[in-house]
Scaffold this motif. Structure first.
Motif, PDB file in Angstrom:
ATOM      1  N   SER A 153       0.734  -1.033  -0.137  1.00 25.99           N
ATOM      2  CA  SER A 153       0.090  -0.009  -0.040  1.00 25.99           C
ATOM      3  C   SER A 153       0.889   1.213   0.065  1.00 25.99           C
ATOM      4  N   CYS A 154       0.331   2.458   0.023  1.00 22.52           N
ATOM      5  CA  CYS A 154       1.085   3.728  -0.343  1.00 22.52           C
ATOM      6  C   CYS A 154       2.021   3.925   0.918  1.00 22.52           C
ATOM      7  N   GLY A 155       3.150   4.376   0.688  1.00 21.99           N
ATOM      8  CA  GLY A 155       4.027   4.907   1.781  1.00 21.99           C
ATOM      9  C   GLY A 155       4.722   3.793   2.366  1.00 21.99           C
ATOM     10  N   THR A 156       4.645   2.428   1.945  1.00 20.53           N
ATOM     11  CA  THR A 156       5.383   1.204   2.472  1.00 20.53           C
ATOM     12  C   THR A 156       6.868   1.146   2.186  1.00 20.53           C
ATOM     13  N   GLY A 157       7.311   2.069   1.208  1.00 18.38           N
ATOM     14  CA  GLY A 157       8.846   2.176   0.884  1.00 18.38           C
ATOM     15  C   GLY A 157       9.182   1.417  -0.570  1.00 18.38           C
ATOM     16  N   LYS A 158       7.943   1.073  -1.399  1.00 14.55           N
ATOM     17  CA  LYS A 158       8.120   0.548  -2.714  1.00 14.55           C
ATOM     18  C   LYS A 158       8.902   1.217  -3.446  1.00 14.55           C
ATOM     19  N   THR A 159       8.980   2.514  -3.654  1.00 14.77           N
ATOM     20  CA  THR A 159       9.906   3.278  -4.560  1.00 14.77           C
ATOM     21  C   THR A 159      11.117   3.252  -3.878  1.00 14.77           C
ATOM     22  N   THR A 160      11.307   3.593  -2.832  1.00 17.57           N
ATOM     23  CA  THR A 160      12.735   3.535  -2.026  1.00 17.57           C
ATOM     24  C   THR A 160      13.369   2.479  -2.401  1.00 17.57           C
ATOM     25  N   LEU A 212      14.104   2.751   6.682  1.00 12.25           N
ATOM     26  CA  LEU A 212      14.660   3.187   5.412  1.00 12.25           C
ATOM     27  C   LEU A 212      15.420   4.232   5.854  1.00 12.25           C
ATOM     28  N   THR A 213      16.772   4.232   5.538  1.00 14.43           N
ATOM     29  CA  THR A 213      17.829   5.009   6.224  1.00 14.43           C
ATOM     30  C   THR A 213      18.762   5.621   5.067  1.00 14.43           C
ATOM     31  N   SER A 214      19.667   6.315   5.285  1.00 15.36           N
ATOM     32  CA  SER A 214      20.396   7.052   4.133  1.00 15.36           C
ATOM     33  C   SER A 214      21.520   6.033   4.080  1.00 15.36           C
ATOM     34  N   ARG A 274       7.218  -1.211   9.889  1.00 16.15           N
ATOM     35  CA  ARG A 274       7.168  -1.196   8.374  1.00 16.15           C
ATOM     36  C   ARG A 274       7.696  -2.873   8.233  1.00 16.15           C
TER      37      ARG A 274
HETATM   38  N1  LIG Z   1      16.260   7.286   3.567  1.00 16.68           N
HETATM   39  C1  LIG Z   1      14.959   7.642   4.049  1.00 16.68           C
HETATM   40  N2  LIG Z   1      14.967   8.095   5.442  1.00 16.68           N
HETATM   41  C2  LIG Z   1      13.711   8.220   6.060  1.00 16.68           C
HETATM   42  N3  LIG Z   1      12.688   8.166   5.510  1.00 16.68           N
HETATM   43  C3  LIG Z   1      12.389   7.735   4.146  1.00 16.68           C
HETATM   44  C4  LIG Z   1      13.721   7.645   3.200  1.00 16.68           C
HETATM   45  N4  LIG Z   1      13.198   7.198   2.080  1.00 16.68           N
HETATM   46  C5  LIG Z   1      12.000   7.378   2.089  1.00 16.68           C
HETATM   47  N5  LIG Z   1      11.512   7.618   3.321  1.00 16.68           N
HETATM   48  C6  LIG Z   1      10.234   7.654   3.464  1.00 16.68           C
HETATM   49  O1  LIG Z   1       9.588   6.671   3.522  1.00 16.68           O
HETATM   50  C7  LIG Z   1       8.136   6.765   2.924  1.00 16.68           C
HETATM   51  C8  LIG Z   1       7.892   5.828   1.962  1.00 16.68           C
HETATM   52  O2  LIG Z   1       8.642   5.852   0.798  1.00 16.68           O
HETATM   53  P1  LIG Z   1       8.212   5.322  -0.819  1.00 16.68           P
HETATM   54  O3  LIG Z   1       8.010   6.580  -1.318  1.00 16.68           O
HETATM   55  O4  LIG Z   1       9.056   4.476  -1.245  1.00 16.68           O
HETATM   56  O5  LIG Z   1       6.950   4.517  -0.346  1.00 16.68           O
HETATM   57  P2  LIG Z   1       6.024   4.103  -1.566  1.00 16.68           P
HETATM   58  O6  LIG Z   1       5.673   2.558  -1.155  1.00 16.68           O
HETATM   59  O7  LIG Z   1       6.607   3.935  -2.974  1.00 16.68           O
HETATM   60  O8  LIG Z   1       4.847   4.923  -1.764  1.00 16.68           O
HETATM   61  P3  LIG Z   1       3.584   5.294  -2.630  1.00 16.68           P
HETATM   62  O9  LIG Z   1       2.793   4.153  -2.794  1.00 16.68           O
HETATM   63  O10 LIG Z   1       2.937   6.564  -2.396  1.00 16.68           O
HETATM   64  O11 LIG Z   1       4.501   5.664  -3.904  1.00 16.68           O
HETATM   65  C9  LIG Z   1       8.183   8.102   2.262  1.00 16.68           C
HETATM   66  O12 LIG Z   1       7.138   9.109   3.070  1.00 16.68           O
HETATM   67  C10 LIG Z   1       9.422   8.846   2.739  1.00 16.68           C
HETATM   68  O13 LIG Z   1       9.326  10.181   3.459  1.00 16.68           O
END
Ligand SMILES: Nc1ncnc2c1ncn2[C@@H]1O[C@H](COP(=O)(O)OP(=O)(O)OP(=O)(O)O)[C@@H](O)[C@H]1O
Ligand SMILES: [Mg+2]
Lengths: 189, 255
Positions: free
Chosen positions: B41-48, B236-238, B215
């Motif tokens: 779902s949204c915001g779970t970190g998929k893109t990251t 999700l970290t640097s 998460r």
């Molecule tokens: N390096 C990081 N350190 C801390 N928080 C992070 C880092 N990278 C991403 N985040 C946080 O994690 C959250 C989710 O990131 P991401 O965009 O990857 O999710 P997503 O599953 O792709 O969401 P969406 O469905 O909205 O596309 C974001 O709100 C972002 O602020």
């Protein structure tokens, strides 16, 4: 010999990647911290990662400042300040975990710090098993200790787990005995 | 010619994600040539997670392509710059490439809200051409769900994913298709067909445990490797995505 030097000397006899339980009486608390962070870690040139679930990291930082201990190689993972609502000032070397029940996040922050401090060996101080036991059941806490200690061993890090004399219990002793190589009693001589 | 990918053995060459915890869970990495779904779902970190997968590939000398469907790719850059391991030269050297899908649609003259079967073919060929031309070894499409909205029918979605999967695999390209689902979803993809066709599924979610929200990540399926099915907690970290196993503690509700 003072408690401070005694603790440091006992730690110096241990090989790297050792995990020890350190039995502490409340009155010796800051002497022990000093023995580890100032004497032992400095001699061995270690980065220190201090996990606190007992008192806010800021209180420890304040005490270290009074003792004029160099903090450039000391990092904190603080999982008590947020639930105690005492986040007045944030130290740049402190990472906060929302609550002492988020044991996985605690491990993740330690993992992060060991990655960030690559190049030097680490010592991880867990302060304390007793305060974590207030917030977590024995089963999950045992599992946590086991994973944490094994991960840290693989990284050749020292692990020191504080166990407060005043709150000793059979559960806690059993839990520690499974994961540590040795138990050290902090005392002056 | 791209190297042939052998699908028959269990010791297939791996595409090392560079995310240590994930590589461990996958017993070394994603089997090369697989097309997998990263779903949640949204915001779970998929893109990251997907971006980090590409950055590590690029650092390793592979050409990596991110096709952005939902967000402008320029915005994504701001996500990866804070990484300790990111090097700007990767983009200058063309190792890390960003393409906006709307631009692709426009060039191909695909401006209808619903694509026909022929148009699906045109799209697959266009992506394949980019992959071939630039010798792309890692591809991310974020998100496949947005593309699927343009396909509408299960039949066309199946056709699209099967074709793109087969084409990319034959080119030796390991692909991540990002899939968006709502938190309550009982399945791993919006249209249901994506999950059945994909070679692997990495599921990302949130888990509430006694008032704490964690998460999580779980490898649900991965053809060509013995993988862990354990649920992991992630951060999700640097320093990138970090993983530790979810503690079971004997008594976790909803775990
Ligand atoms: N390096 C990081 N350190 C801390 N928080 C992070 C880092 N990278 C991403 N985040 C946080 O994690 C959250 C989710 O990131 P991401 O965009 O990857 O999710 P997503 O599953 O792709 O969401 P969406 O469905 O909205 O596309 C974001 O709100 C972002 O602020
Ligand atoms: Mg996203």
């Amino acid at each position: 010999m003072s408690v401070t030097t005694n603790v440091a000397e006992k730690l110096l006899t241990l090989p790297e990647s050792s995990a020890v339980a350190l039995q502490i009486r409340a009155e010796h608390y800051f002497d022990v911290i000093r023995g580890i962070l100032d004497n032992f870690a400095v001699k061995k040139e270690l980065d220190s990662i201090y996990i606190t679930s007992t008192i806010p990291s800021q209180s420890i930082v304040n005490a270290l400042q009074v003792l004029e201990i160099d903090m450039s190689n000391i990092y904190f993972v603080d999982c008590i300040s947020q639930i105690m609502m005492s986040m007045a000032s944030k130290h740049e070397h402190t990472i906060y975990v929302e609550s002492p029940t988020m044991l996985e996040n605690l491990m993740l922050k330690v993992e992060y710090l060991t990655k960030r401090t690559e190049g030097k060996n680490d010592i991880i101080i867990l302060d304390s098993i007793n305060s974590l036991a207030i917030h977590n059941n024995t089963k999950i806490l045992s599992e946590f200790l086991h994973l944490l200690v094994n991960n840290l061993r693989a990284k050749k890090a020292y692990t020191v787990i504080f166990s407060m004399e005043e709150y000793r219990s059979e559960d806690i002793s059993n839990m520690l005995n499974i994961v540590v190589d040795e138990t050290i009693v902090a005392a002056g001589e | 010619m791209a190297p042939k990918v052998d699908l028959s053995t269990s010791t297939r060459e791996r595409c090392v994600t560079g995310i240590q915890g994930l590589d461990n869970a996958l017993d070394g990495g994603i089997p090369r040539g697989n097309t997998i779904l990263v779903t949640g779902s949204c915001g779970t970190g998929k893109t990251t997670l997907s971006l980090e997968f590409l950055v590590h590939g690029a650092l390793d000398g592979e050409t990596c392509l991110f096709i952005s469907v939902t967000e402008a790719s320029s915005k994504l850059l701001t996500n990866i710059i804070p990484y300790d391991f990111f090097e700007e030269s990767l983009i200058k050297k063309g190792k890390l490439i960003f393409v906006d899908m709307p631009v692709v649609y426009e060039r191909l003259g695909l401006n209808k809200l619903e694509f026909s079967l022929e148009e699906v073919d045109v799209l697959v060929r266009a992506v394949a051409d980019i992959v071939k031309e630039m010798d792309v070894k890692r591809l991310v499409i974020d998100s496949i769900t947005s593309v699927c909205y343009r396909l509408r029918t299960q039949e066309k979605i199946r056709d699209f994913i099967l074709k793109i999967g087969a084409t990319l695999s034959s080119l030796g390209c390991t692909s991540v298709l990002v899939s968006e689902i709502s938190p309550a979803e009982e399945r791993y993809s919006l249209f249901g067909v994506e999950e059945a066709i994909a070679d692997g599924i990495i599921f990302m979610g949130n888990l509430e445990r006694r008032g704490d929200l964690l998460r999580t990540l779980q490898v649900v399926k991965m053809r060509g490797t013995q993988h862990s099915r354990t649920k992991y907690v992630l951060d999700l970290t640097s320093a990138g995505v970090l993983l530790v196993p979810l503690l079971k503690g004997g008594s976790v509700a909803g775990g």
